[in-house]
Design an enzyme around this catalytic site. Sequence first.
Site, PDB file in Angstrom:
ATOM      1  CE  LYS A  89       6.330 -49.568 -65.325  1.00 11.16           C
ATOM      2  NZ  LYS A  89       6.436 -50.575 -64.282  1.00 11.16           N
ATOM      3  CD  GLU A 173       5.348 -45.061 -71.585  1.00  4.31           C
ATOM      4  OE1 GLU A 173       4.143 -45.123 -71.299  1.00  4.31           O
ATOM      5  OE2 GLU A 173       6.231 -44.794 -70.746  1.00  4.31           O
ATOM      6  CG  ASN A 208      15.970 -47.850 -68.393  1.00  2.00           C
ATOM      7  OD1 ASN A 208      15.973 -46.697 -68.801  1.00  2.00           O
ATOM      8  ND2 ASN A 208      15.931 -48.889 -69.215  1.00  2.00           N
ATOM      9  CD  GLU A 248       9.417 -43.971 -60.466  1.00  3.45           C
ATOM     10  OE1 GLU A 248       9.594 -44.226 -61.679  1.00  3.45           O
ATOM     11  OE2 GLU A 248       9.916 -44.647 -59.553  1.00  3.45           O
ATOM     12  CD  GLU A 261       7.444 -47.182 -62.526  1.00  7.47           C
ATOM     13  OE1 GLU A 261       7.005 -48.108 -63.227  1.00  7.47           O
ATOM     14  OE2 GLU A 261       8.528 -47.245 -61.919  1.00  7.47           O
ATOM     15  CG  ASN A 263       7.724 -46.724 -57.415  1.00  7.32           C
ATOM     16  OD1 ASN A 263       8.573 -45.878 -57.372  1.00  7.32           O
ATOM     17  ND2 ASN A 263       7.617 -47.547 -58.446  1.00  7.32           N
TER      18      ASN A 263
END
Length: 604
Positions: A89, A173, A208, A248, A261, A263
């Site tokens: 990430k 973040e 999440n 995303e 992010e 995938n």
Amino acid sequence: VIAIHSDVDANAVHVKMADEAVCVGPAPTSKSYLNMDAIMEVIRKTRAQAVHPGYGFLSENKEFARRLASEGVTFIGPDTHAIQAMGDKIESKLLAKNAKVNTIPGFDGVVKDADEAVRIAREIGYPVMIKASAGGGGKGMRIAWDDEETREGFRFSSQEAASSFGDDRLLIEKFIDNPRHIEIQVLADKHGNALWLNERECSIQRRNQKVVEEAPSTFLDPETRRAMGEQAVALAKAVKYSSAGTVEFLVDSSKNFYFLEMNTRLQVRKTTLQIQENLLTEKIYSHKPSYARLCSSEPLHSTQVRVDSGIQQGSDISIYYDPMISKLITYGSNRAEALKRMEEALDNYVIRGVAHNISLLREVIVHPRFVQGDISTKFLPEVYPDGFKGHKLTDHERRQLLATAASLYVAEQLRSQRFLGTPRIPIAKSKRSSWELSVHLGDGIYPVAVSKDGSSFSVEVDGMKLNVTSEWNLASPLLSVTIDGTQRTIQRISRNASGETSIQFLGTVYKLQILTKVAAELSKYMPEKAAEDTSSILRSPMPGTVVAVSVKPGDMVSEGQEICVIEAMKMQNSMIAAKTGKVKAVHCKAGDTVGEEDLLVELE
């Protein structure tokens, strides 16, 4: 096809479907599905030429892809450099910036310890999101609103990240409050070509993790959709991505969007390629992993309803892995049609032997806010601030349930009087045609009068008469009932000789007790079992593994103080004291496996 498995997955569906299966270690992921040495040894021994990494564990692990390449084994998925770039990430965020992709403000580096996490969080400004650099699926993620939560979040996130991904690096973040989670599907080949295939909205989330997904999003306009798709393609091209992937984004109320992010794996959600129709996908989870027995009815398998599942009747949903039972997908020519089919499919989905979240899923899709498209990632905590307790019956729905339960009770009484179509006692009196019952539901006790008219029942509840009709197929797990012209699909979950019964109605399971009027009058003389004082004991709310125990006998604890940490479904949960007192006994230690309701700690 050769399958690998841990010892607890020896009877898993993927193992049974394979031509050959090899155990790679015990249940903990670090000793089996994340054990690269053991997996590489299996590859060598079986002379495998290609590896499908699945949808988690090592599917986005750059080291695993590198080791396969060094052995000349094909990795089914994107190239190693794309996995390395997007699987991390921290690196992916830097690459996204360079590709002119919108990114969330934050610290572009690895957070070393809790003290540094607090310093960085203060610089960014609360609230912040602490997340695993190599993470995904909601694992290793915590929201922090102050210094104390940042320290706690750093500890839990790093432990979860190490357990789930074998990598405890974290980043921090800015947390965008109340956003939508919308992702773009991309496809890219090895010749530099890439395209985007519209979006799916995944804003309904719990811890999440995505619970409900739909395509297309009700929120995006054509301009925003195109801008998101173009940025997703720009990112894919920047890392020379090939294969299927997902980019995303978080989208705020003003339609500003930020890269979250990518995938870099083969997608579980292949259904999103059906972009010509409205699509609704719900993930059906077990929230108390245990022995699961599943069966599904015919309506679940039609041209407009699909079920993707990796378990079957008799499968074990263990505490070690993701507790997903299945994904239920419905299609429609418009959103309303897809929603209606989902409601019907959920009512007809039969699951036995394990607790599940069907009641929540059904409640979400019929909620006015969801129907109107007024959603965000905070939908569940906003709509259910005290947690979801099941469907709240209106007075009309309560009367429907009482009438249905009473009719079902009478139908069973009538069936028990006959054997092979004839009365059990030939000289018995003529058939009874009316019954006076007492039905206990929740905190209320309701007198109910039932009279039979052919295959229908006339039921009086609260001074109102309802007509209940059905085929009364009592051997079926599903029962279609019509109440004053309204069709309902119910499920009889359980019943016993004392009149207690559980019925799934409008998605939620309700416990009732149905007695004759005479039995109800006598029941008041029955002694009641005293309730357990739960303030002095701590029991495990779910099956899991004890990660840490913070107290010992003789210690004084304060109300709300952490006593131990339980890891369940790859998430760590802090167990706290319900009152202030002295520890009397500790019944667990770090590393123990505990079951639901197991006694952990006693207070004096």
